[in-house]
Design a protein around this motif. Sequence first.
Motif, mmCIF file in Angstrom:
data_model
loop_
_atom_site.group_PDB
_atom_site.id
_atom_site.type_symbol
_atom_site.label_atom_id
_atom_site.label_comp_id
_atom_site.label_asym_id
_atom_site.label_seq_id
_atom_site.Cartn_x
_atom_site.Cartn_y
_atom_site.Cartn_z
ATOM 1 N N GLY A 15 0.818 -1.210 0.000
ATOM 2 C CA GLY A 15 0.000 0.000 0.000
ATOM 3 C C GLY A 15 0.845 1.250 0.000
ATOM 4 N N ASP A 16 0.682 2.107 1.012
ATOM 5 C CA ASP A 16 1.493 3.324 1.122
ATOM 6 C C ASP A 16 2.952 2.936 1.344
ATOM 7 O OD1 ASP A 16 -1.024 4.422 1.116
ATOM 8 O OD2 ASP A 16 -0.930 5.201 3.164
ATOM 9 N N ILE A 17 3.861 3.528 0.585
ATOM 10 C CA ILE A 17 5.294 3.251 0.721
ATOM 11 C C ILE A 17 6.073 4.533 0.443
ATOM 12 C CG2 ILE A 17 5.139 0.806 0.052
ATOM 13 C CD1 ILE A 17 6.086 1.644 -2.767
ATOM 14 N N PRO A 18 7.344 4.607 0.832
ATOM 15 C CA PRO A 18 8.167 5.748 0.418
ATOM 16 C C PRO A 18 8.359 5.735 -1.093
ATOM 17 C CG PRO A 18 9.175 4.575 2.258
ATOM 18 C CD PRO A 18 8.066 3.703 1.749
ATOM 19 N N PHE A 19 8.414 6.920 -1.695
ATOM 20 C CA PHE A 19 8.685 6.998 -3.133
ATOM 21 C C PHE A 19 9.718 8.088 -3.405
ATOM 22 C CE2 PHE A 19 8.275 8.075 -7.540
ATOM 23 C CZ PHE A 19 8.006 6.880 -8.178
ATOM 24 N N SER A 20 9.320 9.346 -3.322
ATOM 25 C CA SER A 20 10.236 10.436 -3.670
ATOM 26 C C SER A 20 11.455 10.498 -2.758
ATOM 27 C CB SER A 20 9.492 11.778 -3.636
ATOM 28 O OG SER A 20 8.459 11.802 -4.598
ATOM 29 N N GLU A 21 11.304 10.074 -1.501
ATOM 30 C CA GLU A 21 12.417 10.126 -0.557
ATOM 31 C C GLU A 21 13.049 8.746 -0.332
ATOM 32 O OE1 GLU A 21 11.139 11.972 3.051
ATOM 33 O OE2 GLU A 21 10.657 13.897 2.094
ATOM 34 N N ALA A 22 12.640 7.773 -1.102
ATOM 35 C CA ALA A 22 13.093 6.401 -0.872
ATOM 36 C C ALA A 22 14.560 6.213 -1.229
ATOM 37 C CB ALA A 22 12.247 5.431 -1.700
ATOM 38 N N ALA A 23 15.243 5.378 -0.424
ATOM 39 C CA ALA A 23 16.611 4.918 -0.699
ATOM 40 C C ALA A 23 17.614 6.055 -0.853
ATOM 41 C CB ALA A 23 16.617 4.043 -1.950
ATOM 42 N N GLN A 24 17.379 7.163 -0.175
ATOM 43 C CA GLN A 24 18.332 8.280 -0.140
ATOM 44 C C GLN A 24 18.656 8.553 1.326
ATOM 45 O OE1 GLN A 24 17.034 11.533 -3.023
ATOM 46 N NE2 GLN A 24 15.241 10.181 -3.133
ATOM 47 N N ILE A 25 19.444 7.668 1.902
ATOM 48 C CA ILE A 25 19.643 7.630 3.347
ATOM 49 C C ILE A 25 20.240 8.928 3.894
ATOM 50 C CG2 ILE A 25 20.732 6.385 5.238
ATOM 51 C CD1 ILE A 25 18.555 4.837 3.749
ATOM 52 N N SER A 26 21.225 9.477 3.184
ATOM 53 C CA SER A 26 21.879 10.696 3.681
ATOM 54 C C SER A 26 20.918 11.874 3.712
ATOM 55 C CB SER A 26 23.093 11.033 2.813
ATOM 56 O OG SER A 26 24.064 10.015 2.900
ATOM 57 N N ALA A 27 20.178 12.036 2.642
ATOM 58 C CA ALA A 27 19.261 13.170 2.549
ATOM 59 C C ALA A 27 17.975 12.933 3.335
ATOM 60 C CB ALA A 27 18.934 13.455 1.089
ATOM 61 N N PHE A 28 17.500 11.668 3.333
ATOM 62 C CA PHE A 28 16.217 11.366 3.983
ATOM 63 C C PHE A 28 16.362 10.107 4.834
ATOM 64 C CE2 PHE A 28 15.224 13.294 -0.201
ATOM 65 C CZ PHE A 28 14.642 14.477 0.234
ATOM 66 N N PRO A 29 16.950 10.242 6.037
ATOM 67 C CA PRO A 29 17.125 9.066 6.892
ATOM 68 C C PRO A 29 15.800 8.464 7.361
ATOM 69 C CG PRO A 29 17.666 11.079 8.086
ATOM 70 C CD PRO A 29 17.496 11.462 6.651
ATOM 71 N N HIS A 30 14.738 9.266 7.319
ATOM 72 C CA HIS A 30 13.401 8.792 7.686
ATOM 73 C C HIS A 30 12.441 9.124 6.540
ATOM 74 C CE1 HIS A 30 14.726 8.046 11.819
ATOM 75 N NE2 HIS A 30 15.354 9.213 11.747
ATOM 76 N N PRO A 31 12.520 8.378 5.443
ATOM 77 C CA PRO A 31 11.701 8.712 4.273
ATOM 78 C C PRO A 31 10.211 8.673 4.576
ATOM 79 C CG PRO A 31 12.637 6.510 4.064
ATOM 80 C CD PRO A 31 13.303 7.152 5.237
ATOM 81 N N LYS A 32 9.511 9.666 4.044
ATOM 82 C CA LYS A 32 8.069 9.746 4.255
ATOM 83 C C LYS A 32 7.340 8.714 3.396
ATOM 84 C CE LYS A 32 8.095 14.702 5.333
ATOM 85 N NZ LYS A 32 7.651 16.049 4.901
ATOM 86 N N PHE A 33 6.320 8.134 3.977
ATOM 87 C CA PHE A 33 5.440 7.230 3.240
ATOM 88 C C PHE A 33 4.432 8.079 2.466
ATOM 89 C CE2 PHE A 33 7.485 4.246 5.777
ATOM 90 C CZ PHE A 33 7.059 2.942 5.501
ATOM 91 N N GLU A 34 4.242 7.740 1.200
ATOM 92 C CA GLU A 34 3.283 8.464 0.367
ATOM 93 C C GLU A 34 2.042 7.603 0.169
ATOM 94 O OE1 GLU A 34 4.858 10.456 -3.076
ATOM 95 O OE2 GLU A 34 6.911 10.336 -2.290
ATOM 96 N N SER A 35 0.922 8.245 -0.071
ATOM 97 C CA SER A 35 -0.325 7.505 -0.264
ATOM 98 C C SER A 35 -0.189 6.559 -1.452
ATOM 99 C CB SER A 35 -1.488 8.468 -0.509
ATOM 100 O OG SER A 35 -1.376 9.060 -1.788
ATOM 101 N N GLN A 36 -0.891 5.459 -1.368
ATOM 102 C CA GLN A 36 -0.812 4.486 -2.450
ATOM 103 C C GLN A 36 -1.218 5.109 -3.786
ATOM 104 O OE1 GLN A 36 -3.461 1.040 -2.283
ATOM 105 N NE2 GLN A 36 -1.831 -0.255 -3.103
ATOM 106 N N GLN A 37 -2.210 5.967 -3.778
ATOM 107 C CA GLN A 37 -2.625 6.606 -5.021
ATOM 108 C C GLN A 37 -1.508 7.470 -5.599
ATOM 109 O OE1 GLN A 37 -5.579 5.963 -6.783
ATOM 110 N NE2 GLN A 37 -4.223 6.936 -8.274
ATOM 111 N N ASN A 38 -0.799 8.204 -4.733
ATOM 112 C CA ASN A 38 0.342 8.990 -5.195
ATOM 113 C C ASN A 38 1.423 8.101 -5.788
ATOM 114 O OD1 ASN A 38 -0.526 11.558 -4.730
ATOM 115 N ND2 ASN A 38 0.877 12.005 -3.055
#
Length: 481
Positions: free
Chosen positions: A139-162
């Motif tokens: 369902g909802d998962i990180p997308f825009s901030e995913a797998a960028q540990i240095s910049a986003f150590p706590h990536p935001k989960f985005e809505s499934q529709q997004n």
Amino acid sequence: MKRIYKSISVLLLSGYFLSCESIVDNLNTDPNNPTDAPASLVFTGTQLANVVVQEGIASLLGSIWGGYTTGYDRQWKDYGLYNVTAGVYDTEWNNVFRGVVMNGQITINKATTLGNRKMVGITKVLMANSVATATELWGDIPFSEAAQISAFPHPKFESQQNVYTKTLALLDEAIADLASGVGTVGAEDIHFGGDATKWTQVAYTLKARLLMDTKQYEAAFAAAEKGISTYANSLYAPHGTTTGVNQNQFYVFLTQSRPGDISAVGAYNVGLLNPAGTTYRGNAKTIETARYLFYYQPTGVNTRGVVEPNTSSTTTAKGFFGMDARFPMVTYMENILTLAETALRTGKGMTAALGYLNTYRSFLNAGGYIDATYRTAATLKYEPYVADDFATGGIENKDGLTPENALLREILQERYVTFYGTHLGWNDERRTRKETVSVKLQPANGTQLPWRFIYSQNEINSNKNAPNPVPGIYEPLPIYK
């Protein structure tokens, strides 16, 4: 390392004198743990990671919860009864976001620097394939901030529709990159050797899959019209016979790492395909014996004496999960059946929908994707249907449905049977679960069917933006509410 040592010996024997500085250069560099690699190697690694995603828990557990196999022993018996914990999904989550998304981003950056848009485009298709699988399961998962540990150590989960919207946009970018004709890709592409036409068709079929998930049937039809046009253009994971290197992952699980944990006893799909079963889907125009034997080893064929997924790997019997069997990821079969279903759902008429279904049946009648070791005239038949077969009292409408619903049922059932071994059948089952016409699975335990995977325990523990409370398996995904 032997080559390194040999080179050093040659230099010394040749009378070269090394300075003290050269002796200690790179002393702390481990050649077995490189910190960087060329774009071509990271690209191939991304492809392999995507294979692992599609054949991992998505396939193993998706097959059980989708009615293709059953949890038979130890932990997997519990999983089959829907008793799972978040830790079960740690590896799969890591494979998606570190294996594919992170390596994909590195590949894109490197390929962009080289001006290789073809490699960029293929990589975007790979990333879309894995991200699509992740959102379909979680369902909802990180997308825009995913797998960028240095910049986003706590990536935001985005809505499934997004996530669906952005993944479709990523595929559109991939198609544009592939159409540019800029750049070259060759043997580093383990699937198509850099064939842009095949990758473009895969991208469109993936678009159609996402649009089907969200019931945008008109758009799905339009995408599928540009999708995979022939079986040879299907995206499969290649496999070989080298232990611990390139064998089919389902084969390894069933025969080496966890033999006996998964069977097919009581699986819904077995009932549909077994000619001796009470729910056999065959009729005067359809014989499913070859496909049944390709998929399963019936009772008495194997040492355990129960029906199991077919891992046969001999020259006279090569099962769907054989040692070197290719694994289907995005296929012609999916695409033509998407055209059949969406033609019917969008008012293009029974004639159009039936035409696509019969095109597929003709493909099956010629052998289709069923291994040649199981094809005989007595075990395989898929004659074309006619409209009367779906009229009240026809061979595909004994229970008085409208002709349209009878045809829809047949298309959905054919999709279900075809998607064996993957999570796609479970996708369809969940998409149509609340509808009158659908594949009607029964719970293996209790009164509810699961709707989703649980988020990775590692992600829950380390990411403060992870959903809280964590939704359980019986909480419908947003697209299914």
